[in-house]
Write a protein that holds these residues in place. Structure first.
Motif, PDB file in Angstrom:
ATOM      1  N   LEU A  81      94.837  36.162  91.017  1.00 20.14           N
ATOM      2  CA  LEU A  81      95.505  34.927  90.611  1.00 20.14           C
ATOM      3  C   LEU A  81      94.438  33.884  90.320  1.00 20.14           C
ATOM      4  N   VAL A  82      94.510  33.268  89.129  1.00 19.02           N
ATOM      5  CA  VAL A  82      93.474  32.345  88.663  1.00 19.02           C
ATOM      6  C   VAL A  82      94.055  30.955  88.429  1.00 19.02           C
ATOM      7  N   ALA A  88      94.132  22.225  78.896  1.00 18.45           N
ATOM      8  CA  ALA A  88      94.387  21.611  77.580  1.00 18.45           C
ATOM      9  C   ALA A  88      95.565  22.285  76.889  1.00 18.45           C
ATOM     10  N   TYR A  89      95.333  22.865  75.704  1.00 15.88           N
ATOM     11  CA  TYR A  89      96.426  23.474  74.945  1.00 15.88           C
ATOM     12  C   TYR A  89      96.625  24.952  75.277  1.00 15.88           C
ATOM     13  N   GLY A  90      95.857  25.469  76.234  1.00 12.50           N
ATOM     14  CA  GLY A  90      96.129  26.803  76.745  1.00 12.50           C
ATOM     15  C   GLY A  90      95.220  27.923  76.291  1.00 12.50           C
ATOM     16  N   TYR A  91      94.177  27.593  75.499  1.00 15.90           N
ATOM     17  CA  TYR A  91      93.316  28.675  74.989  1.00 15.90           C
ATOM     18  C   TYR A  91      92.639  29.450  76.108  1.00 15.90           C
ATOM     19  N   SER A  92      91.983  28.746  77.020  1.00 19.16           N
ATOM     20  CA  SER A  92      91.268  29.428  78.101  1.00 19.16           C
ATOM     21  C   SER A  92      92.227  30.251  78.956  1.00 19.16           C
ATOM     22  N   SER A  93      93.421  29.732  79.181  1.00 19.85           N
ATOM     23  CA  SER A  93      94.406  30.467  79.983  1.00 19.85           C
ATOM     24  C   SER A  93      94.884  31.723  79.269  1.00 19.85           C
ATOM     25  N   ALA A  94      95.028  31.640  77.943  1.00 24.57           N
ATOM     26  CA  ALA A  94      95.428  32.820  77.175  1.00 24.57           C
ATOM     27  C   ALA A  94      94.354  33.898  77.241  1.00 24.57           C
ATOM     28  N   ILE A  95      93.092  33.475  77.223  1.00 25.35           N
ATOM     29  CA  ILE A  95      91.982  34.425  77.362  1.00 25.35           C
ATOM     30  C   ILE A  95      92.001  35.064  78.748  1.00 25.35           C
ATOM     31  N   GLN A 117     102.760  25.143  76.693  1.00 26.93           N
ATOM     32  CA  GLN A 117     103.867  26.033  77.051  1.00 26.93           C
ATOM     33  C   GLN A 117     104.393  26.777  75.829  1.00 26.93           C
ATOM     34  N   GLY A 118     104.577  26.052  74.721  1.00 27.09           N
ATOM     35  CA  GLY A 118     105.079  26.681  73.510  1.00 27.09           C
ATOM     36  C   GLY A 118     104.095  27.675  72.920  1.00 27.09           C
ATOM     37  N   LEU A 119     102.817  27.303  72.892  1.00 23.67           N
ATOM     38  CA  LEU A 119     101.798  28.171  72.306  1.00 23.67           C
ATOM     39  C   LEU A 119     101.599  29.445  73.119  1.00 23.67           C
ATOM     40  N   LEU A 120     101.575  29.314  74.438  1.00 20.33           N
ATOM     41  CA  LEU A 120     101.374  30.489  75.292  1.00 20.33           C
ATOM     42  C   LEU A 120     102.546  31.448  75.186  1.00 20.33           C
ATOM     43  N   THR A 121     103.752  30.901  75.057  1.00 22.11           N
ATOM     44  CA  THR A 121     104.927  31.750  74.854  1.00 22.11           C
ATOM     45  C   THR A 121     104.863  32.443  73.500  1.00 22.11           C
ATOM     46  N   GLU A 122     104.494  31.679  72.468  1.00 18.85           N
ATOM     47  CA  GLU A 122     104.397  32.222  71.115  1.00 18.85           C
ATOM     48  C   GLU A 122     103.394  33.358  71.030  1.00 18.85           C
ATOM     49  N   HIS A 123     102.312  33.244  71.803  1.00 21.30           N
ATOM     50  CA  HIS A 123     101.254  34.252  71.734  1.00 21.30           C
ATOM     51  C   HIS A 123     101.320  35.241  72.903  1.00 21.30           C
ATOM     52  N   HIS A 124     102.484  35.334  73.511  1.00 26.31           N
ATOM     53  CA  HIS A 124     102.816  36.383  74.478  1.00 26.31           C
ATOM     54  C   HIS A 124     101.946  36.366  75.733  1.00 26.31           C
ATOM     55  N   ALA A 125     101.506  35.168  76.144  1.00 27.43           N
ATOM     56  CA  ALA A 125     100.761  35.045  77.402  1.00 27.43           C
ATOM     57  C   ALA A 125     101.775  34.788  78.513  1.00 27.43           C
ATOM     58  N   ASP A 126     102.567  35.810  78.797  1.00 25.23           N
ATOM     59  CA  ASP A 126     103.707  35.656  79.700  1.00 25.23           C
ATOM     60  C   ASP A 126     103.317  35.519  81.166  1.00 25.23           C
TER      61      ASP A 126
END
Length: 217
Positions: A81-82, A88-95, A117-126
């Motif tokens: 768990l990290v 910010a807009y979620g890039y690092s979290s998506a990585i 929230q919208g971007l991470l959902t759109e790019h399947h970072a569930d």
């Protein structure tokens, strides 16, 4: 029309691999996650620049090399768990989501939280939970964490973040030291963090992470 896919490959080949980052999960994530999608529209042409990307308000998207080398040093595994501080807009979290079991993306700006929230959902970072709150105070309700990473420089690590790191966990912090900062990896044992040098990098100090002046009477 801009070919962001080619730019993404060039970023990995010219910025990441030459920095001795060779772990497949990191390379694969940075080749797969569209960095340009996680920045304001007017910043997209600069998304793959070799340097920090200014997001305004003293905040930046860390340069690709810095993020990749921090992740390389942390060596995140699939059952961890990290806490991603200043997501910010979620890039690092998506990585990070491509390496960890789950990620808590902490952001203090309401607009960025909604967009992330919208971007991470759109790019399947569930496996990412976006949490709005003070970066200095962390997200104790979801902790303790196996790994913590801070997306910007600090002059002093807040006690609240150190306390949310699980015993046996790791934390990556870019400490501001003059004109050149130092990334250190902290290892927590018996309630105390022991720091080891990782590499040098630069980023502006996150708002709220400045060292407080002490006045003696």
């Amino acid at each position: 029309m801009t070919d962001f896919s080619t730019r993404r490959t060039l970023m990995v080949d010219s910025q990441i691999r030459p920095s001795d980052v060779t772990k497949f999960p990191i390379i694969d994530a940075m080749l797969s996650v569209p960095r340009e999608a996680f920045v304001p529209r007017e910043k997209r042409e600069a998304a793959y620049m070799d340097g920090n990307l200014d997001l305004g308000g003293g905040r930046v998207l860390l340069e690709p090399r810095t993020l990749a080398k921090m992740l390389d040093a942390l060596d995140i595994s699939g059952d961890e768990l990290v806490l991603d501080v200043g997501a910010a807009y979620g890039y690092s979290s998506a990585i990070i989501a491509r390496m960890a079991e789950a990620v808590v993306a902490l952001e203090d700006d309401e607009t960025r939280v909604e967009e992330a929230q919208g971007l991470l959902t759109e790019h399947h970072a569930d496996s990412v939970i976006v949490q709005e709150g003070s970066l200095v105070e962390g997200a104790p309700e979801h902790g303790p964490y196996d790994v913590i990473i801070v997306q910007g420089a600090v002059e002093k690590l807040p006690d609240a973040l150190a306390e949310q790191l699980k015993d046996g966990g790791r934390i990556a912090v870019l400490f501001a030291e003059g004109t050149l900062g130092t990334v250190r990896i902290g290892y927590k044992f018996n309630g105390r963090i022991s720091w080891r040098f990782a590499f040098n990098a630069f980023a502006p100090v996150l708002p709220g992470f400045e060292r407080q002046e002490e006045f003696a009477l």
